[in-house]
Design a protein around this motif. Structure first.
Motif, PDB file in Angstrom:
ATOM      1  N   GLU A   1       0.829  -1.203   0.000  1.00 37.06           N
ATOM      2  CA  GLU A   1       0.000   0.000   0.000  1.00 37.06           C
ATOM      3  C   GLU A   1       0.873   1.267   0.000  1.00 37.06           C
ATOM      4  O   GLU A   1       0.584   2.232  -0.703  1.00 37.06           O
ATOM      5  CB  GLU A   1      -0.941   0.040   1.211  1.00 37.06           C
ATOM      6  CG  GLU A   1      -2.018  -1.012   1.191  1.00 37.06           C
ATOM      7  CD  GLU A   1      -1.547  -2.347   1.737  1.00 37.06           C
ATOM      8  OE1 GLU A   1      -0.582  -2.371   2.532  1.00 37.06           O
ATOM      9  OE2 GLU A   1      -2.136  -3.368   1.363  1.00 37.06           O
ATOM     10  N   PHE A   2       1.934   1.249   0.807  1.00 39.56           N
ATOM     11  CA  PHE A   2       2.855   2.383   0.881  1.00 39.56           C
ATOM     12  C   PHE A   2       3.516   2.607  -0.475  1.00 39.56           C
ATOM     13  O   PHE A   2       3.561   3.733  -0.983  1.00 39.56           O
ATOM     14  CB  PHE A   2       3.907   2.116   1.965  1.00 39.56           C
ATOM     15  CG  PHE A   2       4.921   3.212   2.127  1.00 39.56           C
ATOM     16  CD1 PHE A   2       4.621   4.348   2.858  1.00 39.56           C
ATOM     17  CD2 PHE A   2       6.174   3.104   1.552  1.00 39.56           C
ATOM     18  CE1 PHE A   2       5.556   5.363   3.010  1.00 39.56           C
ATOM     19  CE2 PHE A   2       7.113   4.107   1.700  1.00 39.56           C
ATOM     20  CZ  PHE A   2       6.803   5.239   2.437  1.00 39.56           C
TER      21      PHE A   2
ATOM     22  N   TRP B   1       2.457   1.589  -3.411  1.00 41.38           N
ATOM     23  CA  TRP B   1       1.456   2.017  -4.382  1.00 41.38           C
ATOM     24  C   TRP B   1       1.156   3.501  -4.232  1.00 41.38           C
ATOM     25  O   TRP B   1       1.048   4.216  -5.227  1.00 41.38           O
ATOM     26  CB  TRP B   1       0.160   1.212  -4.224  1.00 41.38           C
ATOM     27  CG  TRP B   1      -0.855   1.605  -5.234  1.00 41.38           C
ATOM     28  CD1 TRP B   1      -0.996   1.115  -6.493  1.00 41.38           C
ATOM     29  CD2 TRP B   1      -1.856   2.628  -5.094  1.00 41.38           C
ATOM     30  NE1 TRP B   1      -2.016   1.761  -7.143  1.00 41.38           N
ATOM     31  CE2 TRP B   1      -2.567   2.691  -6.305  1.00 41.38           C
ATOM     32  CE3 TRP B   1      -2.210   3.487  -4.056  1.00 41.38           C
ATOM     33  CZ2 TRP B   1      -3.612   3.576  -6.511  1.00 41.38           C
ATOM     34  CZ3 TRP B   1      -3.260   4.370  -4.263  1.00 41.38           C
ATOM     35  CH2 TRP B   1      -3.948   4.408  -5.474  1.00 41.38           C
ATOM     36  N   GLU B   2       1.027   3.958  -2.998  1.00 44.71           N
ATOM     37  CA  GLU B   2       0.714   5.373  -2.751  1.00 44.71           C
ATOM     38  C   GLU B   2       1.827   6.278  -3.276  1.00 44.71           C
ATOM     39  O   GLU B   2       1.566   7.291  -3.911  1.00 44.71           O
ATOM     40  CB  GLU B   2       0.485   5.611  -1.260  1.00 44.71           C
ATOM     41  CG  GLU B   2       0.014   6.990  -0.917  1.00 44.71           C
ATOM     42  CD  GLU B   2      -1.376   7.317  -1.452  1.00 44.71           C
ATOM     43  OE1 GLU B   2      -1.603   8.483  -1.805  1.00 44.71           O
ATOM     44  OE2 GLU B   2      -2.215   6.410  -1.506  1.00 44.71           O
ATOM     45  N   VAL B   3       3.080   5.904  -3.029  1.00 48.53           N
ATOM     46  CA  VAL B   3       4.213   6.699  -3.520  1.00 48.53           C
ATOM     47  C   VAL B   3       4.223   6.700  -5.052  1.00 48.53           C
ATOM     48  O   VAL B   3       4.359   7.753  -5.679  1.00 48.53           O
ATOM     49  CB  VAL B   3       5.549   6.167  -2.958  1.00 48.53           C
ATOM     50  CG1 VAL B   3       6.731   6.817  -3.667  1.00 48.53           C
ATOM     51  CG2 VAL B   3       5.634   6.412  -1.458  1.00 48.53           C
TER      52      VAL B   3
ATOM     53  N   HIS C   1       1.751   6.154  -7.088  1.00 50.37           N
ATOM     54  CA  HIS C   1       0.576   6.872  -7.579  1.00 50.37           C
ATOM     55  C   HIS C   1       0.794   8.385  -7.518  1.00 50.37           C
ATOM     56  O   HIS C   1       0.459   9.098  -8.459  1.00 50.37           O
ATOM     57  CB  HIS C   1      -0.649   6.471  -6.754  1.00 50.37           C
ATOM     58  CG  HIS C   1      -1.899   7.161  -7.155  1.00 50.37           C
ATOM     59  ND1 HIS C   1      -2.541   6.895  -8.344  1.00 50.37           N
ATOM     60  CD2 HIS C   1      -2.630   8.125  -6.534  1.00 50.37           C
ATOM     61  CE1 HIS C   1      -3.612   7.672  -8.434  1.00 50.37           C
ATOM     62  NE2 HIS C   1      -3.689   8.427  -7.349  1.00 50.37           N
ATOM     63  N   ARG C   2       1.379   8.858  -6.431  1.00 48.45           N
ATOM     64  CA  ARG C   2       1.602  10.305  -6.289  1.00 48.45           C
ATOM     65  C   ARG C   2       2.666  10.833  -7.239  1.00 48.45           C
ATOM     66  O   ARG C   2       2.579  11.966  -7.698  1.00 48.45           O
ATOM     67  CB  ARG C   2       1.978  10.652  -4.852  1.00 48.45           C
ATOM     68  CG  ARG C   2       0.805  10.517  -3.918  1.00 48.45           C
ATOM     69  CD  ARG C   2       1.090  11.093  -2.574  1.00 48.45           C
ATOM     70  NE  ARG C   2      -0.010  10.768  -1.648  1.00 48.45           N
ATOM     71  CZ  ARG C   2      -0.119  11.258  -0.450  1.00 48.45           C
ATOM     72  NH1 ARG C   2       0.787  12.108   0.010  1.00 48.45           N
ATOM     73  NH2 ARG C   2      -1.124  10.926   0.315  1.00 48.45           N
TER      74      ARG C   2
ATOM     75  N   ALA D   1       6.960  12.694  -3.528  1.00 52.96           N
ATOM     76  CA  ALA D   1       5.922  11.727  -3.148  1.00 52.96           C
ATOM     77  C   ALA D   1       6.272  11.021  -1.839  1.00 52.96           C
ATOM     78  O   ALA D   1       5.398  10.821  -0.987  1.00 52.96           O
ATOM     79  CB  ALA D   1       5.732  10.709  -4.268  1.00 52.96           C
TER      80      ALA D   1
ATOM     81  N   VAL E   1       3.894  11.237   1.490  1.00 53.79           N
ATOM     82  CA  VAL E   1       3.284  10.030   2.076  1.00 53.79           C
ATOM     83  C   VAL E   1       3.753   9.840   3.515  1.00 53.79           C
ATOM     84  O   VAL E   1       2.948   9.551   4.408  1.00 53.79           O
ATOM     85  CB  VAL E   1       3.613   8.783   1.216  1.00 53.79           C
ATOM     86  CG1 VAL E   1       3.195   7.507   1.927  1.00 53.79           C
ATOM     87  CG2 VAL E   1       2.925   8.875  -0.135  1.00 53.79           C
TER      88      VAL E   1
ATOM     89  N   SER F   1      -0.335  16.849   1.802  1.00 56.04           N
ATOM     90  CA  SER F   1      -0.618  16.897   0.374  1.00 56.04           C
ATOM     91  C   SER F   1       0.675  16.950  -0.434  1.00 56.04           C
ATOM     92  O   SER F   1       1.669  17.545  -0.014  1.00 56.04           O
ATOM     93  CB  SER F   1      -1.467  18.131   0.060  1.00 56.04           C
ATOM     94  OG  SER F   1      -1.569  18.313  -1.337  1.00 56.04           O
ATOM     95  N   TYR F   2       0.634  16.349  -1.600  1.00 59.70           N
ATOM     96  CA  TYR F   2       1.754  16.354  -2.543  1.00 59.70           C
ATOM     97  C   TYR F   2       2.133  17.783  -2.917  1.00 59.70           C
ATOM     98  O   TYR F   2       3.284  18.077  -3.192  1.00 59.70           O
ATOM     99  CB  TYR F   2       1.299  15.558  -3.770  1.00 59.70           C
ATOM    100  CG  TYR F   2       2.306  15.365  -4.863  1.00 59.70           C
ATOM    101  CD1 TYR F   2       3.352  14.464  -4.710  1.00 59.70           C
ATOM    102  CD2 TYR F   2       2.197  16.042  -6.063  1.00 59.70           C
ATOM    103  CE1 TYR F   2       4.263  14.261  -5.727  1.00 59.70           C
ATOM    104  CE2 TYR F   2       3.094  15.840  -7.083  1.00 59.70           C
ATOM    105  CZ  TYR F   2       4.123  14.945  -6.911  1.00 59.70           C
ATOM    106  OH  TYR F   2       5.035  14.738  -7.913  1.00 59.70           O
TER     107      TYR F   2
END
Length: 122
Positions: free
Chosen positions: A49-50, A52-54, A56-57, A82, A86, A91-92
């Motif tokens: 998940e971590f 993926w989040e990085v 994705h950002r 990113a 995270v 926010s980015y």
């Protein structure tokens, strides 16, 4: 494990650590990609998940090979941006880009400075 902050000093350390990680992975004949970087830096904390989040950002794929940070810094700039967003849960767009770009010039003094935020001609 280093503490991540939204400051120029932290960004300098992140740029230098990124270059050291690239050299280490190259010496081990391993791919220099986002997934490996995050696994090396954060260990078990780098869950799917971590990662993926990085990814994705920063709008990059986790297994895509990254170029040299000193020659092609744009992808790495977005990656570091990113990671910080995270880790801090912000926010980015709240990442201090002037500090991030200035840190790049400190970490790689012989490279062309990053200045993505300059005003465009109209």
């Amino acid at each position: 494990m280093m503490e991540i902050q939204n400051t120029q000093e932290c960004f300098v350390l992140l740029w230098l650590r990124l270059e050291r990680t690239r050299r280490l992975l190259g010496g081990q004949y391993k791919r220099f990609c986002i997934r490996r970087v995050l696994k090396m830096w954060f260990g078990l904390e780098a869950s799917d998940e971590f990662i993926w989040e990085v990814c994705h950002r920063c709008d990059q794929a986790g297994w895509d090979e990254l170029p040299l940070p000193s020659l092609y810094p744009r992808k790495h700039r977005e990656l570091l941006r990113a990671i910080v967003s995270v880790k801090l849960g912000i926010s980015y767009y709240k990442i201090n880009l002037k500090a991030l770009d200035a840190a790049y010039s400190i970490a790689f003094p012989r490279s062309t400075p990053l200045n993505v935020n300059k005003k465009k001609r109209t």
